[in-house]
Design a protein around this motif. Structure first.
Motif, PDB file in Angstrom:
ATOM      1  N   ASP A  47       0.826  -1.061   0.114  1.00 40.09           N
ATOM      2  CA  ASP A  47      -0.047   0.006   0.010  1.00 40.09           C
ATOM      3  C   ASP A  47       0.960   1.158  -0.067  1.00 40.09           C
ATOM      4  OD1 ASP A  47      -2.871  -0.559   0.326  1.00 40.09           O
ATOM      5  OD2 ASP A  47      -2.012  -1.882   1.943  1.00 40.09           O
TER       6      ASP A  47
ATOM      7  N   ASP B  47      -3.982   5.668  -3.543  1.00 45.07           N
ATOM      8  CA  ASP B  47      -3.644   6.897  -2.489  1.00 45.07           C
ATOM      9  C   ASP B  47      -2.359   7.481  -2.954  1.00 45.07           C
ATOM     10  OD1 ASP B  47      -6.120   6.447  -1.151  1.00 45.07           O
ATOM     11  OD2 ASP B  47      -5.179   5.222   0.288  1.00 45.07           O
TER      12      ASP B  47
ATOM     13  N   SER C 217      -3.750   5.232  -9.031  1.00 43.82           N
ATOM     14  CA  SER C 217      -4.572   6.524  -8.665  1.00 43.82           C
ATOM     15  C   SER C 217      -4.639   7.251 -10.020  1.00 43.82           C
ATOM     16  CB  SER C 217      -4.097   7.377  -7.642  1.00 43.82           C
ATOM     17  OG  SER C 217      -2.567   7.910  -8.346  1.00 43.82           O
TER      18      SER C 217
ATOM     19  N   GLU D 157      -0.850  10.678  -4.536  1.00 41.88           N
ATOM     20  CA  GLU D 157      -1.375  12.007  -5.180  1.00 41.88           C
ATOM     21  C   GLU D 157      -0.524  12.540  -6.296  1.00 41.88           C
ATOM     22  OE1 GLU D 157      -1.049  14.035  -1.235  1.00 41.88           O
ATOM     23  OE2 GLU D 157      -2.722  13.005  -0.520  1.00 41.88           O
TER      24      GLU D 157
ATOM     25  N   ALA E 116       0.956   5.622  -0.183  1.00 46.06           N
ATOM     26  CA  ALA E 116       0.039   6.953  -0.375  1.00 46.06           C
ATOM     27  C   ALA E 116       1.215   8.175  -0.104  1.00 46.06           C
ATOM     28  CB  ALA E 116      -0.591   7.068   1.064  1.00 46.06           C
TER      29      ALA E 116
END
Length: 121
Positions: free
Chosen positions: A18, A51, A82, A53, A20
């Motif tokens: 995961d 996630d 994303s 950005e 982010a």
């Protein structure tokens, strides 16, 4: 808040990384290390980047390197992008090199990847 957050876990018979935050030249080595750490022989590896950005070419290189190592581990890398990640994959033309899935559930299930630009809506 850290610019990049990474966690490696097991879920649904897969190893999941995961991610982010922001993946760029200063953080891509962390992504590459996590993808390597997540590899287990015969176990699918999912890079959940939903996630993320910000994502640049250095992050794409880390994904492609992890994917190139797939045959040695017995399973290709499965990518959940994303919009920022999808854009880099699409613009670079790398979407045909990666197993891109529209969401985590489908990536965990496996099956056919989305082999076209703009996999994420």
């Amino acid at each position: 808040m850290q610019r990049l957050q990474i966690a490696v876990s097991s879920q649904g018979g897969c190893q999941v990384v995961d991610v982010a935050g922001e993946v760029d030249m200063s953080t891509c080595a962390q992504l590459a290390a996590a993808l390597e750490r997540g590899r287990e022989p015969g176990v699918p590896l999912v890079a959940d980047l939903a996630d993320v950005e910000f994502f640049d070419a250095s992050g794409l290189r880390a994904l492609l390197a992890a994917n190139d190592g797939g045959p040695r581990w017995g399973s290709p890398l499965r990518v959940v992008p994303s919009r920022a990640v999808d854009l880099v994959i699409e613009v670079s033309g790398a979407w045909h090199l990666l197993a891109v899935f529209p969401d985590r559930r489908r990536a965990l299930e496996g099956g056919p990847a989305v082999r076209r630009p703009s996999a994420v809506s």
